[in-house]
Design a protein around this motif. Structure first.
Motif, PDB file in Angstrom:
ATOM      1  N   GLY A  12      -9.108  -5.003  -0.298  1.00  0.00           N
ATOM      2  CA  GLY A  12      -8.339  -5.752   0.681  1.00  0.00           C
ATOM      3  C   GLY A  12      -8.773  -7.204   0.690  1.00  0.00           C
ATOM      4  O   GLY A  12      -9.964  -7.503   0.673  1.00  0.00           O
ATOM      5  N   LEU A  27       0.825  -1.201   0.000  1.00  0.00           N
ATOM      6  CA  LEU A  27       0.000   0.000   0.000  1.00  0.00           C
ATOM      7  C   LEU A  27       0.868   1.263   0.000  1.00  0.00           C
ATOM      8  O   LEU A  27       0.591   2.218  -0.735  1.00  0.00           O
ATOM      9  CB  LEU A  27      -0.932  -0.018   1.219  1.00  0.00           C
ATOM     10  N   VAL A  40      -6.036  -7.346   6.642  1.00  0.00           N
ATOM     11  CA  VAL A  40      -5.795  -7.346   5.203  1.00  0.00           C
ATOM     12  C   VAL A  40      -4.455  -8.013   4.917  1.00  0.00           C
ATOM     13  O   VAL A  40      -3.422  -7.573   5.423  1.00  0.00           O
ATOM     14  CB  VAL A  40      -5.817  -5.907   4.648  1.00  0.00           C
ATOM     15  N   ILE A  54      -3.575  -6.538  -1.162  1.00  0.00           N
ATOM     16  CA  ILE A  54      -4.402  -5.503  -1.779  1.00  0.00           C
ATOM     17  C   ILE A  54      -4.355  -5.733  -3.283  1.00  0.00           C
ATOM     18  O   ILE A  54      -3.272  -5.862  -3.852  1.00  0.00           O
ATOM     19  CB  ILE A  54      -3.871  -4.103  -1.437  1.00  0.00           C
TER      20      ILE A  54
END
Ligand SMILES: [Zn+2]
Length: 193
Positions: free
Chosen positions: A27, A12, A37, A40
């Motif tokens: 997520g 991220l 999470v 992603i």
């Protein structure tokens, strides 16, 4: 609390800093911890400095791939993560509208935002027994299994899916705001399995 595995958090951060725009993704979580999470995933998206819009067809494809991989919707379609290129992680009115439009029918969903300045925002929307919004802290967890960094793959995923626009307008006919009323979306928002 919404948590991220070290790998998901590193990804991220990396995605946030690749370009001048917002970047958004879904997520991915494990069945035994739907608020941690682990990855992603980006989908095809048009982005500006203040806006991110997913392509509905690409979202449908993403959902099909996740179902084929054996995941349930609550593992991949409940946590919407996006970045802000500025210092504030507070959701814009467009963020709130998008979240309500796309995730409103879900029994629960989380909107999470990471700003370039490092500020985080997360809120759980819970519908059962009356709609409530619960602010969440955001943290990184080191006590879950995680793999190493893969910036090359993350860069490739970004290049394939993120389309920055400076002159993007909501009325742009290339990206019509579709109503999410087809049967596909009904299937997505089935109650938790
Ligand atoms: Zn935003």
């Amino acid at each position: 609390m919404l948590t991220f595995s070290p790998t998901a958090w590193a990804k991220l951060l990396f995605l946030r800093d690749l370009g001048p725009t917002e970047v958004g993704g879904f997520g991915i979580t494990e069945p035994d911890d739907l608020l941690c999470v682990r990855d992603i995933v980006l989908v095809e998206q048009q982005c500006t400095e203040t806006f991110v819009s997913f392509d509905d067809l690409a979202v449908a494809e993403f959902f099909d791939q996740q179902i084929d991989a054996g995941r349930h919707p609550q593992q991949f379609a409940r946590v919407w993560v996006h970045t802000h290129p500025g210092s504030s992680a507070q959701p814009s009115s467009v963020d709130e509208e998008t979240f309500a439009r796309v995730f409103g029918p879900c029994d629960w969903a989380v909107m999470a935002i990471l700003a370039r300045g490092g500020e985080t925002y997360a809120q759980l929307h819970w519908r059962q027994g009356g709609a409530v919004r619960i602010p969440m802290r955001v943290d990184v967890r080191f006590d879950v299994p995680f793999v190493g960094s893969d910036q090359e793959a993350w860069q490739a995923e970004y290049d394939a899916h993120v389309h920055p626009h400076c002159d993007y307008r909501l009325s742009d006919p290339r990206w019509p705001q579709q109503e999410l009323d087809d049967p596909f979306f009904d299937r997505l928002f089935e109650p938790a399995l």
